[in-house]
Design a protein around this motif. Structure first.
Motif, PDB file in Angstrom:
ATOM      1  N   GLY A   1       0.811  -1.216   0.000  1.00 25.11           N
ATOM      2  CA  GLY A   1       0.000   0.000   0.000  1.00 25.11           C
ATOM      3  C   GLY A   1       0.839   1.259   0.000  1.00 25.11           C
ATOM      4  O   GLY A   1       0.520   2.238  -0.684  1.00 25.11           O
ATOM      5  N   VAL A   2       1.943   1.250   0.745  1.00 23.88           N
ATOM      6  CA  VAL A   2       2.838   2.416   0.793  1.00 23.88           C
ATOM      7  C   VAL A   2       3.517   2.606  -0.563  1.00 23.88           C
ATOM      8  O   VAL A   2       3.628   3.730  -1.070  1.00 23.88           O
ATOM      9  CB  VAL A   2       3.877   2.266   1.928  1.00 23.88           C
ATOM     10  CG1 VAL A   2       4.890   3.398   1.896  1.00 23.88           C
ATOM     11  CG2 VAL A   2       3.178   2.214   3.280  1.00 23.88           C
ATOM     12  N   LEU A   3       3.962   1.511  -1.168  1.00 25.13           N
ATOM     13  CA  LEU A   3       4.585   1.594  -2.489  1.00 25.13           C
ATOM     14  C   LEU A   3       3.594   2.126  -3.523  1.00 25.13           C
ATOM     15  O   LEU A   3       3.933   3.002  -4.326  1.00 25.13           O
ATOM     16  CB  LEU A   3       5.114   0.223  -2.918  1.00 25.13           C
ATOM     17  CG  LEU A   3       5.679   0.124  -4.330  1.00 25.13           C
ATOM     18  CD1 LEU A   3       6.845   1.084  -4.540  1.00 25.13           C
ATOM     19  CD2 LEU A   3       6.098  -1.313  -4.626  1.00 25.13           C
ATOM     20  N   ALA A   4       2.368   1.628  -3.495  1.00 22.81           N
ATOM     21  CA  ALA A   4       1.358   2.059  -4.470  1.00 22.81           C
ATOM     22  C   ALA A   4       1.058   3.550  -4.331  1.00 22.81           C
ATOM     23  O   ALA A   4       0.991   4.276  -5.330  1.00 22.81           O
ATOM     24  CB  ALA A   4       0.083   1.235  -4.305  1.00 22.81           C
ATOM     25  N   ILE A   5       0.907   4.012  -3.109  1.00 25.29           N
ATOM     26  CA  ILE A   5       0.587   5.434  -2.926  1.00 25.29           C
ATOM     27  C   ILE A   5       1.805   6.298  -3.279  1.00 25.29           C
ATOM     28  O   ILE A   5       1.664   7.391  -3.829  1.00 25.29           O
ATOM     29  CB  ILE A   5       0.045   5.719  -1.499  1.00 25.29           C
ATOM     30  CG1 ILE A   5      -0.856   6.972  -1.522  1.00 25.29           C
ATOM     31  CG2 ILE A   5       1.142   5.913  -0.489  1.00 25.29           C
ATOM     32  CD1 ILE A   5      -2.182   6.772  -2.149  1.00 25.29           C
TER      33      ILE A   5
END
Length: 169
Positions: free
Chosen positions: A43-47
């Protein structure tokens, strides 16, 4: 002959299509998954990938990006629509910054730092190029995450193995 700003707009438009295709594949129920303890969570990578166009805005409209003056608070998303909406907002900001900029301004100095510690000292032109490099890097990183989760990956510059497989069957 087109200007550098026009070329950046075209490149941003083209790369945004491919980044969007990759972001659409992110499974929101796996936001806390990471392939390794030292890796970012999915999720952190995607955002982070979704917010990279903000770097173009910052590079063009400011003379520095000082991490000591801000707190990085990664956005959270519960749905694919929220993630893509955040990406669209970031893209809009980048395109607006490109509209306000000129080729002449691209040679001005730009600094990425954390207080007194200089991370990157370059021209605005090179900072924009750096943002495009970051996009490619993190999009590829996301591709590895998705592959490890056995999620089909879209090919950005031609068909991926997943797309080729469906073409043959």
């Amino acid at each position: 002959m087109i200007t550098f700003i026009e070329a950046f707009k075209k490149e941003l438009e083209d790369e945004a299509k491919e980044t969007r295709r990759m972001l659409k594949q992110v499974p929101t129920d796996k936001n806390d998954w990471a392939p390794h303890p030292k890796s970012m969570k999915l999720g952190v990578l995607a955002i982070h990938l979704a917010e990279i166009p903000d770097m173009i805005e910052i590079a063009l409209l400011k003379y520095k990006w000082d991490f000591a003056e801000m707190e990085w608070d990664p956005k959270e998303f519960k749905t694919s629509e929220e993630l893509l909406g955040y990406f669209d907002s970031s893209l809009k900001n980048a395109f607006n910054a490109l509209e306000k900029s000129s080729d002449d301004s691209l040679m001005n100095e730009w600094v990425m730092c954390s207080g007194e510690q200089i991370c990157l000292k370059t021209t605005k032109w090179e900072a924009v190029r750096h943002a495009f490099g970051q996009n490619a890097h993190h999009r590829a990183q996301l591709g590895v995450y998705l592959r490890l989760l056995d999620i089909p990956i879209p090919g950005p510059y031609g068909p991926s193995a997943d797309e080729t497989e469906s073409m043959v069957n």
